[in-house]
Design an enzyme around this catalytic site. Structure first.
Site, short mmCIF file in Angstrom:
data_model
loop_
_atom_site.label_atom_id
_atom_site.label_comp_id
_atom_site.label_asym_id
_atom_site.label_seq_id
_atom_site.Cartn_x
_atom_site.Cartn_y
_atom_site.Cartn_z
N GLY A 1 0.81 -1.21 0.00
CA GLY A 1 0.00 0.00 0.00
C GLY A 1 0.84 1.25 0.00
CD1 TRP B 1 0.69 10.25 -0.61
CD2 TRP B 1 -0.76 9.98 1.07
NE1 TRP B 1 -0.17 11.33 -0.61
CE2 TRP B 1 -1.07 11.18 0.41
CE3 TRP B 1 -1.53 9.58 2.17
CZ2 TRP B 1 -2.12 12.01 0.79
CZ3 TRP B 1 -2.58 10.41 2.56
CH2 TRP B 1 -2.88 11.60 1.89
CB THR B 2 1.33 6.94 -4.22
OG1 THR B 2 2.41 6.01 -4.05
CG2 THR B 2 1.81 8.33 -3.88
CD GLU C 1 -0.40 6.17 4.34
OE1 GLU C 1 -0.45 7.38 4.02
OE2 GLU C 1 0.67 5.55 4.49
CE1 TYR C 2 -3.75 7.69 7.06
CE2 TYR C 2 -4.75 9.26 5.57
CZ TYR C 2 -3.69 8.88 6.36
OH TYR C 2 -2.57 9.66 6.45
CB THR D 1 3.09 9.86 15.93
OG1 THR D 1 4.18 8.93 16.00
CG2 THR D 1 1.88 9.21 16.57
CE1 TYR D 2 4.76 9.11 9.05
CE2 TYR D 2 5.79 8.18 11.01
CZ TYR D 2 5.20 8.02 9.76
OH TYR D 2 5.04 6.75 9.24
CG ASP D 3 4.09 13.52 7.10
OD1 ASP D 3 5.11 14.22 7.21
OD2 ASP D 3 4.02 12.53 6.35
#
Length: 401
Positions: free
Chosen positions: A134, A136-137, A177-178, A241-243
């Site tokens: 998977g 993000w893209t 996501e997601y 826990t970033y971005d």
């Protein structure tokens, strides 16, 4: 002087009592090392970044990692599939770039990063390897997979059992996501879609396989999916826990803000955009602490044309980065734009017209202490190529020299 019999008996009884009792032992020191120290190795890193499996050995990262996630496989037609065939298992590796100094031969059935990962696991038997799907893209395919999770799980099992790399991977990581929320695309599979998918994966892969899944850092997305239910079938959930803040325009202007704060600070644009808020929400939703991993970004996000030294300053746009606007690896920033302050448990840096936020070994050590204080399962890094050549960030994350 002669001692009376009664006195001698008292002395004898006292000696026997003393010999029969042991002093209370000191309480054991808590283990400073997290139980899970995981990191993502990106498939595309072997190209422009020139980050190879060999770097995991020469940097010392392989010795400190407990789990390595290979990112990303694809989800195509609702099924697990190889991402980049050439990088994954076909690219010949020269001797100078090989984990063991031996070049791939044309007749070798397994080359590329997979062949190198097999050599790495042989050198570091403790290291567990997961194939991550998977990203993000690459998450759009999960919507179709959720319509037939049993077929999806069977395809993943078949892919892991491919004779060319059978036994290499100890399990899978689902980076959706997601689920039932919006990323690049919006999903409406329902709050139980991820749970059903992981349940079928557990059945297909068996009780000993490792299964993990990514979890949004954005608190507003956490109630869209039954993550407590998903945790029943996963070994752990990795909270991204970033971005929390990026370099997009908000309220028709660019404003600086740290992307990976541990805790809230005065003036933070959104109180829930912190590691503490994400972890607290997941625990309140019923995710077991021992199954929750805290995410650490090995990169920074930055702006240019800034008007102030601290967060909340206006800017003219995202700072330039080698592979994308407003983003750069830690090892580059640590040298080019070193920290000038900390806020909310993370570092920031003002250098000329640019302003960057990122984690350092010192702020990561504080996050390790926080994870231990909340009895979390450990931490993971996105992603390993952003670290220094001597694995400075991962060393801090591992909690040991």
């Amino acid at each position: 002087m002669r001692l009376r019999p009664a006195f001698l008996l008292l002395v004898l009884l006292t000696a026997v009592s003393s010999c029969g009792s042991e002093p209370s032992p000191d309480p054991p020191e808590p283990d400073p090392a997290p139980r899970v120290v995981a990191g993502y190795f990106t498939e595309w890193g072997v190209y422009g970044r020139d980050y190879l499996v060999k770097n995991l050995r020469t940097s010392g990262a392989a010795d400190r990692l407990t789990h390595l996630k290979y990112a990303f496989g694809k989800v195509t037609g609702g099924r697990c599939a190889v991402g980049d065939d050439w990088a994954a298992h076909r690219k010949p590796i020269e001797a100078a770039d090989s984990v063991d100094g031996v070049a791939d031969l044309p007749a070798d059935p397994l080359r590329g990063s997979f062949g190198q990962l097999r050599k790495l696991k042989a050198a570091y038997p403790h290291l567990k390897l997961l194939w991550s799907f998977g990203g993000w893209t690459g998450s759009a395919g999960f919507t179709e997979a959720a319509r037939d999770p049993a077929a999806f799980a069977a395809s993943c099992r078949k892919l892991l059992d491919d004779t060319r790399w059978a036994g290499l991977f100890d399990g899978v990581d689902i980076d959706w996501e997601y689920p039932n929320a919006c990323g690049l695309a919006c999903d409406t599979s329902g709050p139980d879609a991820l749970t059903r998918m992981l349940a079928e994966l557990r059945t297909a892969l068996g009780p000993d396989a490792l299964i993990s899944t990514a979890v949004p850092g954005d608190v507003s997305k956490l109630r869209a999916t039954d993550y407590a239910g998903a945790a029943r079938y996963a070994n752990w959930l990795g909270a991204m826990t970033y971005d929390y803040f990026g370099t997009a325009v908000t309220a028709k202007r660019y404003t600086t803000a740290p992307h990976s704060a541990l805790s809230a600070y005065p003036g933070i644009p959104r109180d829930t955009a912190t590691t503490e808020a994400t972890v607290t929400e997941l625990l309140n939703l019923g995710v077991p602490a021992e199954k929750l991993l805290l995410g650490v970004g090995f990169y920074g996000r930055g702006w240019t044309g800034v008007t102030g030294a601290g967060p909340g300053a206006t800017a003219t746009g995202p700072a330039p980065g080698r592979f994308g606007k407003g983003i750069e690896d830690y090892y580059v920033l640590a040298d080019r734009c070193p920290p000038t302050g900390t806020v909310g448990g993370t570092a920031y840096a003002r250098c000329g017209a640019q302003w960057w936020s990122y984690d350092t070994p010192e702020t990561i050590a504080a996050k390790v202490a926080y994870a231990r204080g909340r009895s979390l399962g450990g931490l993971f890094a996105w992603e390993l190529s952003g670290d220094t050549p001597d694995a400075g960030l991962l060393t801090a994350m591992s909690g040991r020299p």
